[in-house]
Scaffold this active site. Structure first.
Site, PDB file in Angstrom:
ATOM      1  CD  GLU B  74       9.563  -5.186  25.641  1.00  0.00           C
ATOM      2  OE1 GLU B  74       8.747  -4.105  26.040  1.00  0.00           O
ATOM      3  OE2 GLU B  74      10.105  -5.740  24.938  1.00  0.00           O
ATOM      4  CG  HIS B 143      21.376  -5.298  25.124  1.00  0.00           C
ATOM      5  ND1 HIS B 143      21.361  -4.218  25.073  1.00  0.00           N
ATOM      6  CD2 HIS B 143      20.678  -5.573  24.305  1.00  0.00           C
ATOM      7  CE1 HIS B 143      20.429  -3.288  24.436  1.00  0.00           C
ATOM      8  NE2 HIS B 143      19.737  -4.511  23.539  1.00  0.00           N
TER       9      HIS B 143
HETATM   10  C1  LIG Z   1      12.091  -2.859  25.682  1.00  0.00           C
HETATM   11  C2  LIG Z   1      12.884  -3.499  24.433  1.00  0.00           C
HETATM   12  N1  LIG Z   1      12.387  -4.458  23.893  1.00  0.00           N
HETATM   13  C3  LIG Z   1      12.894  -5.220  22.860  1.00  0.00           C
HETATM   14  C4  LIG Z   1      14.189  -4.685  22.648  1.00  0.00           C
HETATM   15  C5  LIG Z   1      14.864  -5.599  21.507  1.00  0.00           C
HETATM   16  N2  LIG Z   1      14.991  -4.952  20.187  1.00  0.00           N
HETATM   17  C6  LIG Z   1      15.931  -4.342  19.952  1.00  0.00           C
HETATM   18  S1  LIG Z   1      15.484  -3.324  18.469  1.00  0.00           S
HETATM   19  C7  LIG Z   1      14.019  -4.195  18.223  1.00  0.00           C
HETATM   20  C8  LIG Z   1      13.476  -3.572  16.942  1.00  0.00           C
HETATM   21  C9  LIG Z   1      13.187  -2.039  17.027  1.00  0.00           C
HETATM   22  O1  LIG Z   1      12.359  -1.897  15.807  1.00  0.00           O
HETATM   23  P1  LIG Z   1      12.320  -0.384  15.274  1.00  0.00           P
HETATM   24  O2  LIG Z   1      11.654   0.667  16.629  1.00  0.00           O
HETATM   25  O3  LIG Z   1      11.403  -0.224  14.249  1.00  0.00           O
HETATM   26  O4  LIG Z   1      13.723   0.376  15.083  1.00  0.00           O
HETATM   27  P2  LIG Z   1      14.502  -0.297  13.920  1.00  0.00           P
HETATM   28  O5  LIG Z   1      15.578  -1.518  14.656  1.00  0.00           O
HETATM   29  O6  LIG Z   1      13.828  -0.914  12.755  1.00  0.00           O
HETATM   30  O7  LIG Z   1      15.658   0.942  13.382  1.00  0.00           O
HETATM   31  C10 LIG Z   1      14.029  -4.787  19.299  1.00  0.00           C
HETATM   32  C11 LIG Z   1      12.719  -5.566  19.125  1.00  0.00           C
HETATM   33  C12 LIG Z   1      14.632  -3.697  23.126  1.00  0.00           C
HETATM   34  N3  LIG Z   1      16.035  -3.346  22.614  1.00  0.00           N
HETATM   35  N4  LIG Z   1      14.245  -3.000  23.983  1.00  0.00           N
END
Ligand SMILES: Cc1ncc(C[n+]2csc(CCOP(=O)(O)OP(=O)(O)O)c2C)c(N)n1
Lengths: 339, 348
Positions: B74, B143
């Site tokens: 971000e 959230h």
């Molecule tokens: C700072 C922030 N930005 C965006 C999100 C929204 N978000 C939740 S899970 C996710 C993807 C995460 O991917 P990864 O770290 O690869 O974990 P996975 O879900 O694949 O286990 C996003 C963008 C968040 N929770 N926090």
């Protein structure tokens, strides 16, 4: 290790069933016994189990938004965790946290739903261990989508310059919601990021729980012996949508099928058989896991829901004077207007 | 995510109704067609079409160069939008949930919001920061926040909070054309997504042509003589529901939708209170140091004599709890609003 993996898988299969109740046929996220988002970890079990196998209760783990497999492996109280997910009064957080925010101080487990933000607190736990001269360690879990985040990179650096007993475990499932790994990083081997901080980095490919176990033994042993932090990246697979209700229109059928084929649980099972573990032993482990899971779910569902007024409690551990736990009664005219 | 079939014949009708997300997307697409300098970046905005359908269908028309998925960073991408805006482009950056603002907050309030001022007006930052806000679906404290007051409190950004599809489109056109940074906060419950059902109100007729709604023009969504209810976002619909209930008892509530917090249309609110004498402010954000206090203060500053009673309805300074009974307790509903109106009238 196998037991932790099977328990996590069975646990989540049951959670999935419960979650979908009340959300059929039309999916409404706020309906049913488990509302809110639910991120399941089917396909991630090897990392949680392989790493936590080396941890004690006094070691700290911070987990991200996909925490159940790690919580199960770390020994978080299964019943109270389930009650939390069902939003019950006797849940780990009295129903205030929910599935992404599980806290179990008895085994030093904490979560954050904000990407990579569990890393700095893990560094803090490592710092506390160093200052107090104990041999406990801290492990921060995160997804491969989180390794671009400042909180992760800054934590690697701080842990390195302070020589702290911290292990960063990246679970690489190739996806960050709809974003494939190659669209978010040019570094295919995430363990190489450790080079930039002059710490050891290891990547374990192929969902191999035994290999994770070995690599984690090395990294955690190093931390315990006060030789500093390391980074461990583990290839896992996302067998489901990002969250329950994710239609995964962005993902090809082949990719989904490939994730299903590479199952760390199947793989460990064949390893066990190859080492002469018989069917009976495997069946026993599976059925005892199923019993534990069922017991936790049944127990959780019998637990009372929190009183609405409980929402006002726990904002502070030591509420300042003048701060009350109860809401001012706005509907009481004789109070002469509210506040 | 189901790609919605669009029927061109239906779209030409002026009385067609759109969901709030479709109305927003229509404005963005229009501005992108008109101006090559407009582009959109965020997490899951391309193939997914935005977790809350905020960019649904845009990738197909504009491609990956202009509908950009970015790494979960971000600070980097919101800051990059600031830089691109200062270079004269018109970026739209999406922060998926407003709760994630902390990660990129320096770029938001020290760069995006202040560079115009600190440069003595020689630099402008014509960008839009969009974010989903709000609870009511049990997703707990990281959230579910509204945070309207946080953004409105920090000088230098215009803050927009639409409550209907019509407003969402008109306000989005302004937001993109505005030479200042605009924070555009849309409530998840209003978007019209399948998995998060909306109340009846936000889906409204939306003209096909572009149109703007001036910032700082609050909308009187329901006229009334007995009490003024001032609110925004999802709570416009809850206030209207409350007003209907109150009407059954012969109480005639006026409901004002602020539509933008910066600039704030104090005049419409004051005029209404001059007429009704009673003010109820409803907000889904925290109670202290926020929207409710600000509105009451503004009315009091110039119209203290008109004020017979004041009530505030807001989240009582607690993080949003997960479990349903507790979340229901802290997020105001229509009944909380009717209670507050009755209290303001001194009803038993
Ligand atoms: C700072 C922030 N930005 C965006 C999100 C929204 N978000 C939740 S899970 C996710 C993807 C995460 O991917 P990864 O770290 O690869 O974990 P996975 O879900 O694949 O286990 C996003 C963008 C968040 N929770 N926090």
């Amino acid at each position: 290790m196998y037991e932790a993996m099977v328990t996590a898988r069975q646990y989540e299969e049951r959670l999935q069933e419960e979650y979908l109740e009340g959300k059929q046929p039309a999916f409404d996220i706020s309906a049913g016994p488990i509302p809110g988002e639910l991120h399941l970890a089917a396909g991630h079990e090897a990392s949680g189990a392989g790493v936590c196998q080396h941890l004690r209760d006094d070691d700290t783990v911070t987990a991200p938004h996909r925490p159940h497999h790690i919580a199960v492996a770390k020994g978080v109280d299964l019943k109270r965790m389930t009650a939390e997910i069902f939003g019950r009064e006797t849940g780990l957080s009295k129903g205030k946290g929910g599935h992404m925010h599980l806290f179990d101080p008895d085994v030093n487990f904490a979560c954050s739903g904000i990407i990579a933000e569990g890393c700095p607190p893990a560094v803090g736990a490592g710092l506390a261990a160093k200052k107090r001269n104990t041999d406990s360690v801290a492990v921060a879990f995160l997804g491969e989508g989180a390794i671009d985040q400042g909180a992760f990179l800054e934590s690697l650096n701080l842990a390195a310059v302070q020589n702290l007993p911290v292990v960063f475990v990246v679970e690489d499932n190739d996806w960050a919601i709809s974003m494939p790994k190659d669209r978010v990083t040019d570094v295919k081997n995430g363990a190489r990021r450790a080079d930039g901080f002059d710490m050891p980095g290891t990547r374990v490919d192929a969902d191999d729980a035994v290999a994770v176990y070995e690599a984690a033994r090395e990294a955690i042993g190093r931390a315990r012996d006060r030789n500093g932090p390391s980074l461990l990246e583990v290839q896992v697979h996302r067998r489901m949508g990002h969250f329950m209700g994710d239609p995964e229109a962005y993902r090809s059928d082949e990719d989904k099928a490939a994730a299903e084929r590479r199952d760390s649980i199947d793989r460990l099972e064949s390893d066990l058989r190859a080492h002469d573990v018989d069917d009976e032993t495997i069946d026993e482990l599976r059925s005892s896991a199923r019993e534990r899971v069922e017991e936790a779910i049944e127990w959780a569902k019998e637990q009372p829901e929190p009183e609405p007024a409980a929402a006002h409690e726990d904002v502070f551990s030591n509420p300042p004077s003048g701060v009350t736990d109860s809401e001012p009664n706005v509907a009481e005219p004789e109070a002469g207007g509210d506040d | 995510m189901a790609q919605q079939e669009r029927d061109p014949a239906e779209e030409r009708q002026t009385d067609r109704s759109l969901t709030m997300s479709r109305a927003m997307v229509e404005a963005i697409a229009h501005e992108m067609r008109e101006d090559d300098e407009v582009f959109y970046m965020g997490e899951d905005v391309a193939d997914y079409g935005g977790i809350f359908d905020s960019t649904e269908g845009l990738l197909e028309e504009f491609g990956r160069d202009r509908i950009m998925d970015v790494p979960i960073s971000e600070t980097a991408y919101i800051g990059a939008a600031v830089g691109a805006a200062q270079a004269g482009m018109r970026p739209i950056a999406e922060l998926m949930f407003v709760d994630f603002f902390g990660v990129g907050m320096d770029q938001i309030y020290n760069q995006m919001a202040k560079n115009t001022y600190m440069s003595g007006g020689s630099v402008s930052v014509p960008m839009v920061l969009t974010a989903a806000v709000g609870g009511t679906y049990n997703d707990a404290a990281q959230h579910s926040q509204a945070l309207y007051g946080t953004f409105a409190h920090l000088p230098g950004m215009k803050v927009v909070v639409p409550s209907t599809a019509y407003d969402a489109k008109g306000l989005m056109h302004n937001a993109i054309r505005d030479d200042d940074p605009v924070v555009y906060l849309f409530h998840k419950r209003l978007m019209g997504i399948g998995w998060l059902p909306a109340p009846d109100g936000p889906k409204t007729p939306v003209p096909e042509d572009d149109y703007t709604i001036p910032f700082g023009s609050a909308d009187v969504k329901r006229e009334g003589t007995d009490v003024t209810v001032v609110t925004l976002g999802l709570h416009v619909h809850r206030a209207l529901e409350a007003a209907d209930d109150l009407a059954d008892d012969g109480i005639d509530a006026e409901v004002i939708d602020l539509r933008t917090l910066v600039p704030l249309d104090t005049e419409t609110v004051r005029d209404s209170v001059a007429k009704t004498g009673r003010l109820v402010v409803v907000d889904e954000d925290y109670r202290s140091f926020g929207v409710t206090g600000e509105i009451v203060a503004r009315v009091a500053e110039d119209g203290l004599a008109d004020l017979e009673a004041v009530e505030r309805v807001a989240v009582p300074d607690v993080p949003l709890p997960y479990a349903r009974p507790m979340e229901n307790e802290v997020i105001p509903d229509a009944e909380d609003i009717t209670d507050a109106v009755r209290a303001a009238r001194g009803d038993e």
